[in-house]
Design an enzyme around this catalytic site. Structure first.
Site, mmCIF file in Angstrom:
data_model
loop_
_atom_site.group_PDB
_atom_site.id
_atom_site.type_symbol
_atom_site.label_atom_id
_atom_site.label_comp_id
_atom_site.label_asym_id
_atom_site.label_seq_id
_atom_site.Cartn_x
_atom_site.Cartn_y
_atom_site.Cartn_z
ATOM 1 C CB SER A 1 -0.852 -0.113 1.111
ATOM 2 O OG SER A 1 -2.027 0.786 1.055
ATOM 3 C CG ASP B 1 -3.318 16.190 14.476
ATOM 4 O OD1 ASP B 1 -4.675 15.370 14.503
ATOM 5 O OD2 ASP B 1 -2.902 16.772 15.462
ATOM 6 C CG HIS C 1 -5.644 -2.691 0.484
ATOM 7 N ND1 HIS C 1 -4.738 -2.408 -0.615
ATOM 8 C CD2 HIS C 1 -5.387 -1.949 1.383
ATOM 9 C CE1 HIS C 1 -3.847 -1.301 -0.319
ATOM 10 N NE2 HIS C 1 -4.138 -1.295 0.851
#
Length: 258
Positions: free
Chosen positions: A84, A172, A231
């Site tokens: 990924s 964040d 996945h």
């Protein structure tokens, strides 16, 4: 330099494994241990993940440079496996520093921009009341109640520091950089070495329509699918993933297959 763990001490071309978004080298511990019976294996924590440093820059050129630093430190070349996000970083490494790797295995991702988001997992992690968590299972239960599928609950909480009541993820910054994570940089180079795109048969991340783009960048690319896997193919079908990976690496090495 990225935090990394070396498994085994067997000579020959080592294997470096780059995990995906929200993961860590720890997620690959079982596969790395099994692979280390026949080859040295290096698992890394990507930037903003695990025990590696945090940075505002979470782009693929930066992540590729991180991988190059580890390989240069331990010794090039290596066989590089990336899943990924880690697969995109590994592809970028191959395209910008081909001297660092002998071969590349890309787990269920392509060098294209994706339209889906992974923000739902960030929102779920943000919603976990860490003040009430004294065991990892409690965080699993909270994530499950928020609609996260069971296998991914366990995956995500491997990046939870229960004692410190914090995520070992720079949530964040990952959120701010999500457009870059979902994209792939425009590059004009190619990697002429051997490449395997190994995907889950139940996943749509490596659509056949992406093959021309893949072959433009990686002319020697081969393709294989693991039946019944999505996945997260290395977590859903670890033995099958390991078998496919080992078979391919043995072929690259010219080793006798048993």
């Amino acid at each position: 330099m990225l935090e990394h763990t070396i498994h085994g001490d067997i000579s020959g071309t080592p294997v470096l494994i780059a995990h995906g978004l929200y993961g860590s080298g720890r997620n690959w511990g079982v596969i790395a241990k099994r692979l280390s019976a026949t080859r040295r294996v290096i698992t890394v924590d990507m930037r903003n993940h695990g025990h590696s440093d945090w940075s505002d820059d979470h782009t693929y050129p930066a992540m590729a440079d991180d991988l190059a630093q580890v390989i240069d430190h331990i010794g090039a070349p290596m066989d590089v496996v990336g899943h990924s996000m880690g697969g995109k970083a590994a592809m970028m490494l191959a395209l910008t520093r081909p001297d660092t790797l002998r071969s590349l295995v890309v787990g269920d991702i392509a060098p294209v921009a994706y339209s889906h988001s992974q923000m739902q997992y960030i929102e779920a992690m943000r919603a976990v009341d860490l003040a009430q968590v004294t065991r990892r299972s409690q965080a699993n239960d909270q994530l499950a109640a928020l609609g996260v599928e069971p296998a991914l609950c366990s995956f995500l909480t491997q990046s939870l520091d229960v004692a410190e009541k914090r995520w070992r993820l720079n949530i964040d910054v990952l959120a701010q950089n999500m457009p870059e994570i979902l994209s792939f940089p425009e590059v004009s180079t190619t990697f002429e070495g051997p490449v395997l795109f190994l995907s889950g048969a139940a996943s749509d991340y490596v659509d056949r329509s992406y093959r021309p783009k893949i072959l433009d960048l990686f002319p020697q690319a081969k393709f294989a699918k693991i039946p019944g896997a999505g996945h997260w193919l290395h977590a859903e079908k670890p033995r099958e993933f390991e078998q496919n990976l080992t078979s391919y690496l043995n072929t690259i090495s010219g080793a006798h297959l048993t």
